[in-house]
Design an enzyme around this catalytic site. Structure first.
Site, PDB file in Angstrom:
ATOM      1  N   GLY A  90     106.348  90.696 -15.023  1.00 58.04           N
ATOM      2  CA  GLY A  90     105.535  90.289 -13.876  1.00 58.04           C
ATOM      3  C   GLY A  90     106.226  90.383 -12.533  1.00 58.04           C
ATOM      4  O   GLY A  90     105.617  90.071 -11.506  1.00 58.04           O
ATOM      5  N   TYR A  92     100.933 101.126 -11.108  1.00 58.75           N
ATOM      6  CA  TYR A  92     100.228 101.260  -9.828  1.00 58.75           C
ATOM      7  C   TYR A  92      98.731 101.441 -10.032  1.00 58.75           C
ATOM      8  O   TYR A  92      97.927 100.876  -9.292  1.00 58.75           O
ATOM      9  CB  TYR A  92     100.794 102.426  -9.014  1.00 58.75           C
ATOM     10  CG  TYR A  92     102.248 102.254  -8.632  1.00 58.75           C
ATOM     11  CD1 TYR A  92     102.728 101.032  -8.164  1.00 58.75           C
ATOM     12  CD2 TYR A  92     103.135 103.307  -8.736  1.00 58.75           C
ATOM     13  CE1 TYR A  92     104.059 100.876  -7.816  1.00 58.75           C
ATOM     14  CE2 TYR A  92     104.470 103.159  -8.385  1.00 58.75           C
ATOM     15  CZ  TYR A  92     104.932 101.948  -7.931  1.00 58.75           C
ATOM     16  OH  TYR A  92     106.242 101.793  -7.583  1.00 58.75           O
TER      17      TYR A  92
END
Length: 152
Positions: free
Chosen positions: A98, A134
Site C-alpha cells: 500500500g 497505475y
C-alpha cells in the site's frame, strides 16, 4: 510494534537514505548509479536555497522505505501547472503493502493544492507491475505521444 508507513516531506537529513534508494532503483532499472557530482547536485537541487524539485519519503519504524521525486511544469493548453512525477520507488521487500497508493494519494493532494490540471509520469514498458498499478488507479497511457530525449 510496526507502524504503518507514513508519507512525509523529505529533509536534508534524509539524503543518505534517499541516495541509497536511488542506487537501488538504478539496479532495478539496470542503469548506471549517479556519480558523486550528480549526488551532490541532487542534494543541492532538493534542499538548497531555491529547490528545483521536491521529495517525499515513506517512513515506518524510523526507516525510509521509498521516495517520490516531483516538480512542476506548465500546460499551455490547460493554462495550469502539471505535477510531474520523476521517480517513485519503494524498496523491493516492502512493495505490495500500500505504500505506492499512499504516495499517489499524497501527490494528488499536492497537485490539487497547487491547482494543477494534471499529473504526468513515464514508466518503462517492461515494468508490468507498475503499469498495472497505475491503471488500477485510473491513469491512462498516452499512446499518441512519444517521449524523446537529447542528452546534453
Amino acid at each position: 510494534m510496526k507502524k504503518y508507513p507514513r508519507i512525509r516531506r523529505a529533509f536534508k537529513k534524509d539524503a543518505k537514505e534517499i541516495l541509497r534508494l536511488i542506487n537501488e532503483l538504478a539496479d532495478f532499472e539496470k542503469l548506471k548509479k549517479p556519480d558523486e557530482a550528480a549526488r551532490k547536485r541532487l542534494i543541492e537541487d532538493s534542499f538548497g536555497k531555491n529547490p528545483k524539485l521536491r521529495i517525499l519519503v515513506a517512513e515506518s519504524d524510523s526507516r525510509i522505505s521509498g521516495y517520490a521525486i516531483y516538480f512542476f511544469t506548465y500546460s499551455s493548453f490547460l493554462a495550469k501547472r502539471t505535477l510531474y512525477l520523476e521517480d517513485i520507488f519503494i524498496t523491493e521487500s516492502l512493495r505490495n503493502n500500500g505504500i505506492g497508493k499512499l504516495f499517489m494519494d499524497e501527490l494528488i493532494k499536492i497537485a490539487r493544492k497547487n491547482k494543477c490540471g494534471r499529473m504526468e509520469w513515464v514508466v518503462l514498458d517492461w515494468n508490468i507491475n507498475a503499469i498495472k498499478f497505475y491503471e488500477r488507479l485510473g491513469a491512462k497511457e498516452l499512446k499518441e505521444w512519444k517521449t524523446y530525449r537529447m542528452v546534453l
